[in-house]
Each structure stands twice: as structure tokens, then as C-alpha cells.
Design a protein around this motif. Structure first.
Motif, PDB file in Angstrom:
ATOM      1  N   PRO A 311       0.402  -1.250   0.289  1.00 10.99           N
ATOM      2  CA  PRO A 311       0.059  -0.068  -0.479  1.00 10.99           C
ATOM      3  C   PRO A 311       1.168   1.344   0.019  1.00 10.99           C
ATOM      4  O   PRO A 311       2.028   1.427   0.477  1.00 10.99           O
ATOM      5  CB  PRO A 311      -0.563  -0.028   1.619  1.00 10.99           C
ATOM      6  CG  PRO A 311      -1.056  -1.700   1.727  1.00 10.99           C
ATOM      7  CD  PRO A 311       0.321  -2.156   1.157  1.00 10.99           C
ATOM      8  N   VAL A 312       0.416   2.644  -1.009  1.00 12.93           N
ATOM      9  CA  VAL A 312       1.148   2.991  -0.969  1.00 12.93           C
ATOM     10  C   VAL A 312       1.519   4.122   0.430  1.00 12.93           C
ATOM     11  O   VAL A 312       0.358   4.720   1.093  1.00 12.93           O
ATOM     12  CB  VAL A 312       0.793   4.414  -1.878  1.00 12.93           C
ATOM     13  CG1 VAL A 312       1.487   5.391  -2.092  1.00 12.93           C
ATOM     14  CG2 VAL A 312       0.681   3.286  -3.182  1.00 12.93           C
ATOM     15  N   PRO A 313       2.451   4.706   0.839  1.00 12.39           N
ATOM     16  CA  PRO A 313       2.656   5.552   2.411  1.00 12.39           C
ATOM     17  C   PRO A 313       1.900   6.874   2.056  1.00 12.39           C
ATOM     18  O   PRO A 313       2.480   7.893   0.641  1.00 12.39           O
ATOM     19  CB  PRO A 313       4.042   5.489   2.487  1.00 12.39           C
ATOM     20  CG  PRO A 313       5.314   4.937   1.735  1.00 12.39           C
ATOM     21  CD  PRO A 313       3.899   4.426   0.330  1.00 12.39           C
ATOM     22  N   PHE A 314       0.972   7.081   2.882  1.00 11.44           N
ATOM     23  CA  PHE A 314       0.535   9.304   2.792  1.00 11.44           C
ATOM     24  C   PHE A 314      -0.340   8.984   1.541  1.00 11.44           C
ATOM     25  O   PHE A 314      -0.637   9.719   1.382  1.00 11.44           O
ATOM     26  CB  PHE A 314       1.838   9.815   2.493  1.00 11.44           C
ATOM     27  CG  PHE A 314       2.118   8.967   3.545  1.00 11.44           C
ATOM     28  CD1 PHE A 314       2.442  10.513   4.518  1.00 11.44           C
ATOM     29  CD2 PHE A 314       4.468   9.216   3.482  1.00 11.44           C
ATOM     30  CE1 PHE A 314       3.890  10.279   5.954  1.00 11.44           C
ATOM     31  CE2 PHE A 314       5.044   8.934   4.359  1.00 11.44           C
ATOM     32  CZ  PHE A 314       4.690   9.493   5.455  1.00 11.44           C
ATOM     33  N   GLY A 315      -0.899   7.709   1.073  1.00 10.69           N
ATOM     34  CA  GLY A 315      -1.932   7.330  -0.131  1.00 10.69           C
ATOM     35  C   GLY A 315      -3.343   6.685   0.871  1.00 10.69           C
ATOM     36  O   GLY A 315      -3.853   7.161   0.454  1.00 10.69           O
ATOM     37  N   GLU A 316      -2.410   5.237   0.841  1.00 11.25           N
ATOM     38  CA  GLU A 316      -3.525   4.640   1.019  1.00 11.25           C
ATOM     39  C   GLU A 316      -3.130   4.372   2.711  1.00 11.25           C
ATOM     40  O   GLU A 316      -3.817   3.583   2.584  1.00 11.25           O
ATOM     41  CB  GLU A 316      -3.161   2.722   0.366  1.00 11.25           C
ATOM     42  CG  GLU A 316      -3.698   3.485  -0.933  1.00 11.25           C
ATOM     43  CD  GLU A 316      -3.464   2.444  -2.121  1.00 11.25           C
ATOM     44  OE1 GLU A 316      -3.943   1.870  -2.411  1.00 11.25           O
ATOM     45  OE2 GLU A 316      -1.914   1.892  -2.245  1.00 11.25           O
ATOM     46  N   TYR A 317      -1.879   4.361   3.246  1.00 11.13           N
ATOM     47  CA  TYR A 317      -2.424   4.420   4.704  1.00 11.13           C
ATOM     48  C   TYR A 317      -0.792   5.615   5.294  1.00 11.13           C
ATOM     49  O   TYR A 317      -0.231   5.982   4.697  1.00 11.13           O
ATOM     50  CB  TYR A 317      -2.001   2.990   5.218  1.00 11.13           C
ATOM     51  CG  TYR A 317      -0.213   2.665   4.909  1.00 11.13           C
ATOM     52  CD1 TYR A 317       0.699   2.892   6.035  1.00 11.13           C
ATOM     53  CD2 TYR A 317       0.331   2.624   4.033  1.00 11.13           C
ATOM     54  CE1 TYR A 317       2.445   2.690   6.482  1.00 11.13           C
ATOM     55  CE2 TYR A 317       1.821   2.388   3.649  1.00 11.13           C
ATOM     56  CZ  TYR A 317       2.235   2.126   4.932  1.00 11.13           C
ATOM     57  OH  TYR A 317       3.915   1.592   4.680  1.00 11.13           O
ATOM     58  N   VAL A 318      -1.509   5.847   6.227  1.00 12.56           N
ATOM     59  CA  VAL A 318      -0.229   7.071   6.809  1.00 12.56           C
ATOM     60  C   VAL A 318       0.782   6.169   8.169  1.00 12.56           C
ATOM     61  O   VAL A 318       0.290   5.982   8.766  1.00 12.56           O
ATOM     62  CB  VAL A 318      -0.569   8.432   7.440  1.00 12.56           C
ATOM     63  CG1 VAL A 318       0.045   8.621   8.331  1.00 12.56           C
ATOM     64  CG2 VAL A 318      -2.026   8.206   6.658  1.00 12.56           C
ATOM     65  N   PRO A 319       2.208   5.892   8.110  1.00  5.93           N
ATOM     66  CA  PRO A 319       2.998   5.369   8.887  1.00  5.93           C
ATOM     67  C   PRO A 319       3.084   5.985   9.428  1.00  5.93           C
ATOM     68  O   PRO A 319       2.926   7.434   9.725  1.00  5.93           O
ATOM     69  CB  PRO A 319       4.246   5.061   7.495  1.00  5.93           C
ATOM     70  CG  PRO A 319       3.814   5.778   7.050  1.00  5.93           C
ATOM     71  CD  PRO A 319       2.727   6.022   6.403  1.00  5.93           C
ATOM     72  N   ASP A 320       3.537   5.898  10.972  1.00  4.30           N
ATOM     73  CA  ASP A 320       4.024   6.646  12.023  1.00  4.30           C
ATOM     74  C   ASP A 320       2.608   7.778  12.024  1.00  4.30           C
ATOM     75  O   ASP A 320       3.193   9.079  12.243  1.00  4.30           O
ATOM     76  CB  ASP A 320       4.574   7.603  12.330  1.00  4.30           C
ATOM     77  CG  ASP A 320       5.796   6.219  12.489  1.00  4.30           C
ATOM     78  OD1 ASP A 320       5.399   5.297  13.143  1.00  4.30           O
ATOM     79  OD2 ASP A 320       7.276   5.921  11.515  1.00  4.30           O
ATOM     80  N   ARG A 321       0.988   7.726  11.536  1.00  6.17           N
ATOM     81  CA  ARG A 321       0.208   8.707  11.967  1.00  6.17           C
ATOM     82  C   ARG A 321       0.598   9.432  12.709  1.00  6.17           C
ATOM     83  O   ARG A 321       0.471  11.046  12.492  1.00  6.17           O
ATOM     84  CB  ARG A 321      -0.643   8.275  11.902  1.00  6.17           C
ATOM     85  CG  ARG A 321      -2.410   9.369  11.499  1.00  6.17           C
ATOM     86  CD  ARG A 321      -3.631   8.358  11.576  1.00  6.17           C
ATOM     87  NE  ARG A 321      -3.728   7.831  10.419  1.00  6.17           N
ATOM     88  CZ  ARG A 321      -4.546   8.604   9.464  1.00  6.17           C
ATOM     89  NH1 ARG A 321      -5.059   9.922   9.878  1.00  6.17           N
ATOM     90  NH2 ARG A 321      -4.827   7.767   8.457  1.00  6.17           N
ATOM     91  N   TRP A 322       0.508   9.259  14.095  1.00  3.77           N
ATOM     92  CA  TRP A 322       0.644  10.142  15.449  1.00  3.77           C
ATOM     93  C   TRP A 322       1.896  11.357  14.947  1.00  3.77           C
ATOM     94  O   TRP A 322       0.724  12.444  15.873  1.00  3.77           O
ATOM     95  CB  TRP A 322       0.867   8.932  16.692  1.00  3.77           C
ATOM     96  CG  TRP A 322       2.446   8.760  17.045  1.00  3.77           C
ATOM     97  CD1 TRP A 322       2.871   7.695  16.289  1.00  3.77           C
ATOM     98  CD2 TRP A 322       3.765   9.596  16.984  1.00  3.77           C
ATOM     99  NE1 TRP A 322       4.100   7.306  15.946  1.00  3.77           N
ATOM    100  CE2 TRP A 322       4.862   8.614  16.753  1.00  3.77           C
ATOM    101  CE3 TRP A 322       4.110  10.768  17.096  1.00  3.77           C
ATOM    102  CZ2 TRP A 322       6.196   8.907  16.927  1.00  3.77           C
ATOM    103  CZ3 TRP A 322       5.419  10.683  17.870  1.00  3.77           C
ATOM    104  CH2 TRP A 322       6.282  10.641  17.315  1.00  3.77           C
ATOM    105  N   PHE A 323       3.082  11.022  14.726  1.00  2.00           N
ATOM    106  CA  PHE A 323       4.009  12.145  14.344  1.00  2.00           C
ATOM    107  C   PHE A 323       3.713  12.994  13.378  1.00  2.00           C
ATOM    108  O   PHE A 323       4.635  14.136  13.088  1.00  2.00           O
ATOM    109  CB  PHE A 323       5.430  11.085  14.150  1.00  2.00           C
ATOM    110  CG  PHE A 323       6.793  12.000  13.741  1.00  2.00           C
ATOM    111  CD1 PHE A 323       7.152  12.968  14.182  1.00  2.00           C
ATOM    112  CD2 PHE A 323       6.953  12.082  12.042  1.00  2.00           C
ATOM    113  CE1 PHE A 323       8.176  13.354  14.299  1.00  2.00           C
ATOM    114  CE2 PHE A 323       7.447  12.807  11.721  1.00  2.00           C
ATOM    115  CZ  PHE A 323       8.740  13.453  12.318  1.00  2.00           C
ATOM    116  N   TYR A 324       3.100  12.630  11.681  1.00  6.43           N
ATOM    117  CA  TYR A 324       2.907  12.964  10.758  1.00  6.43           C
ATOM    118  C   TYR A 324       1.700  14.406  10.909  1.00  6.43           C
ATOM    119  O   TYR A 324       1.643  14.951  10.415  1.00  6.43           O
ATOM    120  CB  TYR A 324       2.656  12.438   9.471  1.00  6.43           C
ATOM    121  CG  TYR A 324       4.356  11.722   9.600  1.00  6.43           C
ATOM    122  CD1 TYR A 324       4.876  12.791   8.442  1.00  6.43           C
ATOM    123  CD2 TYR A 324       4.584  10.537   9.137  1.00  6.43           C
ATOM    124  CE1 TYR A 324       6.367  11.723   8.441  1.00  6.43           C
ATOM    125  CE2 TYR A 324       5.497   9.656   8.821  1.00  6.43           C
ATOM    126  CZ  TYR A 324       6.469  10.487   8.576  1.00  6.43           C
ATOM    127  OH  TYR A 324       7.589   9.460   8.037  1.00  6.43           O
TER     128      TYR A 324
END
Length: 488
Positions: A311-324
Motif C-alpha cells: 500500500p502506498v504510504p501517505f496515499g493508502e495508509y499513513v505510517p507513524d500517523r501520530w507523528f505526521y
């Protein structure tokens, strides 16, 4: 300027000879630099290239994602320039006209450059192997080499030629004609090497549909509009014999495993087409949400599933969402869905024929393609949704990947998009059928089936990882030798 030449060498312009000019200059500018200088020059080179090559990223959420992605890639490119500078510095004591300088140094530089591509393709957050030297050659005379060495191997050989030319120039240029032999030898090998032959295994009729529905994230639409567009575009194919009907990524804007109305509509399509339907939708299964390709049949027991592996990071999911969310809460908040990476094989069986799969950007990941080939794929269907990048070069850059994958694996590829460009591609990379952007269209194309693994798909997994370690080990040996010599 060298960085811009690399942009021009890539799709959509595809002026492939400029890759050799760009890399030759790009190698020369790192000779004699300090570590800090190499880092700075590398970042500038990377920034110019990625900002121009990836300008389409800003179409989706504005300039911030574009600048962020290009910036990260530029920094990684710059960091990867430092080992190249060190390789030249630590090998400077070897004679300029000896085998060490004319052969060993170009091979080491090529290994370091390619190792950088490999690392950038897997890190961070599964990497972004979008811009690789090998991919610029899809329209050139050396594209067939990818069937033997893979895309990374082709990158390695390109840099070897360029770095060998640089060493010949440093050794005297035309005053030292035989110094050009290493570069000339590799160039001849690249040009004369044919595509690795795969074995013909019959024909397969594929119906493909580009619905041109409102499939973009921010398109004005109501539930079911994308499915309605696909249904309307498919209708002219009914009555034509086909073995498989293929729809693009996101061609169904409901979960047919949970939505009986959508499921019934797909059943009617299968019955009218007289063939199973390869479709794609977001599905909810267990605790996860998946970007799923389903081989849909009227019998639920015969349905097969493949979930997008990357899955595309920042397109289909957000890694480390709390930080970003601390950095850009408004942008991150727009991405509500969190896709789970799939673990099932990228392959479905249609009447005993293996159909390899790659969903949208998964086409850029070598392992997805190689896994499909090794699992028995006799052709590929790549499903994609380019609606968020209408009016940009993104779809043509992705299409270049699809064509190179056909050459690399020796198999036909059906690249079907929601809004374009959709193409049917022969095993040698030639276009058999095509429809441009922003057009509703459909067709049935007979493609050849192929069996047998090309060297790229067979040995590729054993080359890319070890290449990174081998490049690092070789540089370490050269560095230790240089240090010992300085002490002596």
C-alpha cells in the motif's frame, strides 16, 4: 543540467541516450569531492531530478507531498553519492592506465550506484523504486538485457559503461585508444544481447475495460458511479468470446463481499461475458481493509483473491500517523482509510492458466513481479487507477514500467486503467492495443501465453540484496588498502 537530462531520458519523453550522458556527467562531478561536497552536489542533483520527474505528485494533495517526497529522495541520493566519491579517492593511487582504474573502479562505482537504487527501493516505508536508470531504456536497443539481468542489472551495466568512459577520459582519452576497450566491450554486449526466449504456450483472449468513471479521490460522485461507468463501458463486449474480462483498480466502488447489490451486478457481468471477471475493490475482511483484486465468478467457492502487497504510504495508509499529524494534521486527516499489506500470492488461475497480478504501484516492486512468474504466471494483468493524476505524466511513467516488465519476464501484459492509459503489451514490450486518457473504451485482445523463467525472474532475488553487501564490502576493502598504504 545532468539531472534534467535524466528527466528527459525518462517517460514520457523517453530520450534514452540521454541517460548515458547524464550518468557520465553525474559520475564525473563526484571525483575529487570532499564528503560534504559530494553530499551537497548529490542532493542538488537528486533535487533537480526528482522535483521535475515527480511533479505529478502535487496533483493529488498539493505541493507539500511533492516537495516532501522529492526532498527525501534527493537526500537519499546525496547520501548515496558519498561512497562513490570515496571509491574514487581511495583508488586514486592505482595507475590511471591499469586494470584497476579501467575495469575494477567502474565496476565498483556501478555497484555503489545500483546499491543506492536498491536501498531507495525498499526504505523507508517499503521504499519508492520508481526512478531507476534501467527503466529509462524501455524504448532503447538494450531493453532486452532486462530479461537477463533485471532492471537493477541493467542499471548496473549502464553505470559500468559510463564510469568506464570516465576512466578512459582520465587516462588520456583519444591519446589512449585501448583504454576505451572496457566501455566498448560492455556496450557491444548490451546491444547484441537478445531477449531471453520464453516458451510459447498457446493464446488467451482477454477483454479489458477502461470505464473512465469518477474514480479520483476528490471527484464529484455518488456511490455506485464508478461501477456504473464500468458496466456501461463493458456492455459492447458482450457476445465476444473471451477467456477473462479485466477491470482496473477501483473499478468497483463498493465491497462486493459485503454489498449484495454490487455482487449481483458482478454476477450479471460474468454471465453476460461468459468469462470470469478480474475486478478490484476495497474489501473489509477480519480486522483489515485491503486493496483487493478478485477473480469473480458466480460460484463463490471458485473466487480467488489477491491483496496489494505494498500500500502506498501517505496515499493508502499513513505510517507513524501520530507523528505526521503533528506536522500536517490537515493533510494527514484527509487519508482516513488504512490499507493492510496483503500476503497472498500475486496470481490467479483461469482455466488452468496462471495470470500474474500487480495492483497499481506494485508494478514497480521487483518481488511482486518475480513472485508471480515463479508461481506460474503465463501472462500478467496490471490493474491501476490513475484518476488522481489526470493530466500529468504519471500514467505514462507507470506504463513504461509495465512495458519493461513484459520484456523482463517474457510475458504479455494487460495494463488496464480506470481513466488511461490502458495498453495490451506483447512479451517483447511492443504495444498490441491501446486507448488514451479520459476515454471510455473496451476491447478483446488475443495475447500469447508463455512459460519458462527468464534469468531476471529466477536469479533476481539472489542478486539485488547481495549486491548491496558486495558493494559495501568492496568499498571497505579499498578503503582499508588505502589507509594501509597511507600509513606505510
Amino acid at each position: 543540467m545532468a539531472a534534467l537530462l535524466l528527466t528527459f531520458a525518462s517517460a514520457p519523453l523517453g530520450w534514452w541516450p540521454l541517460t548515458f550522458v547524464s550518468v557520465t556527467v553525474g559520475v564525473m562531478i563526484f571525483i575529487g569531492r570532499s564528503v560534504g561536497g559530494a553530499l551537497l552536489v548529490g542532493v542538488v542533483f537528486g533535487a533537480v531530478f526528482y522535483l521535475t520527474h515527480l511533479v505529478w505528485v502535487g496533483q493529488f494533495l498539493g505541493p507539500v507531498p511533492w516537495l516532501a517526497l522529492a526532498g527525501v529522495e534527493a537526500i537519499l541520493f546525496g547520501v548515496g553519492a558519498v561512497p562513490i566519491t570515496l571509491a574514487y579517492r581511495w583508488s586514486s593511487h592505482y595507475g590511471s592506465r591499469g586494470l584497476a582504474q579501467l575495469v575494477a573502479v567502474p565496476i565498483l562505482v556501478a555497484a555503489l550506484w545500483t546499491a543506492r537504487e536498491v536501498v531507495m527501493g525498499v526504505w523507508p516505508y517499503s521504499g519508492f523504486p520508481w526512478a531507476r536508470l534501467g527503466m529509462t531504456q524501455v524504448d532503447g536497443p538494450i531493453a532486452e538485457v532486462a530479461s537477463w539481468a533485471g532492471v537493477s542489472g541493467l542499471s548496473f551495466l549502464i553505470v559500468t559503461v559510463c564510469a568506464a568512459v570516465v576512466q578512459w577520459i582520465r587516462a588520456g582519452g583519444f591519446r589512449f585508444a585501448r583504454g576505451l576497450l572496457p566501455a566498448a566491450g560492455v556496450t557491444v554486449l548490451l546491444v547484441v544481447m537478445p531477449q531471453f526466449p520464453t516458451t510459447a504456450a498457446g493464446d488467451f483472449r482477454v477483454g479489458w475495460v477502461q470505464g473512465n468513471g469518477p474514480a479520483g479521490y476528490f471527484d464529484d460522485k455518488a456511490p455506485g458511479d464508478v461501477l456504473a461507468a464500468q458496466l456501461a463501458a463493458t456492455a459492447p463486449l458482450y457476445g465476444q468470446p473471451m477467456d477473462l474480462l479485466a477491470w482496473p483498480e477501483g473499478g468497483v466502488d463498493a465491497d462486493p463481499l459485503r454489498d449484495p447489490v454490487a455482487a449481483a451486478a458482478l454476477d450479471r457481468v460474468v454471465q453476460a461475458a461468459g468469462a470470469p471477471l478480474l475486478m478490484n475493490a476495497a474489501t473489509h475482511r477480519g480486522e483489515g481493509i485491503f486493496n483487493t483484486s478478485l477473480l469473480w465468478t458466480t460460484n463463490p467457492d471458485d473466487r480467488q483473491v489477491h491483496d496489494k502487497a505494498n500500500p502506498v504510504p501517505f496515499g493508502e495508509y499513513v505510517p507513524d500517523r501520530w507523528f505526521y499529524e503533528l506536522l500536517a494534521p490537515g493533510l494527514v486527516g484527509l487519508i482516513q482509510r488504512e490499507y493492510t499489506p496483503g500476503t497472498n500470492p500475486p496470481l490467479v488461475q483461469v482455466g488452468g492458466v496462471g495470470v500474474g497480478l500487480a495492483i497499481c504501484f506494485d508494478v514497480i516492486y521487483d518481488t511482486v513481479i518475480w513472485d508471480g512468474a515463479r508461481a506460474g504466471a503465463q501472462l500478467y494483468v496490471f490493474q491501476t487507477n490513475n484518476a488522481d493524476f489526470r493530466g500529468t505524466d504519471e500514467n505514462l511513467q507507470q506504463l513504461a514500467f509495465a512495458r519493461m516488465r513484459a520484456i523482463e519476464t517474457g510475458r504479455a501484459v494487460i495494463n488496464v486503467s480506470t481513466v488511461g492509459t490502458s495498453q495490451v503489451i506483447a512479451p517483447d514490450g511492443a504495444t498490441l492495443d491501446s486507448v488514451g486518457v479520459d476515454t471510455a473504451a473496451a476491447g478483446v485482445t488475443t495475447v500469447p501465453l508463455r512459460t519458462g523463467l527468464t534469468p531476471a525472474t529466477f536469479i533476481g532475488p539472489w542478486l539485488t540484496g547481495p549486491l548491496v553487501f558486495a558493494a559495501g564490502a568492496a568499498l571497505t576493502v579499498v578503503g582499508l588498502h588505502h589507509r594501509a598504504r597511507m600509513r606505510g
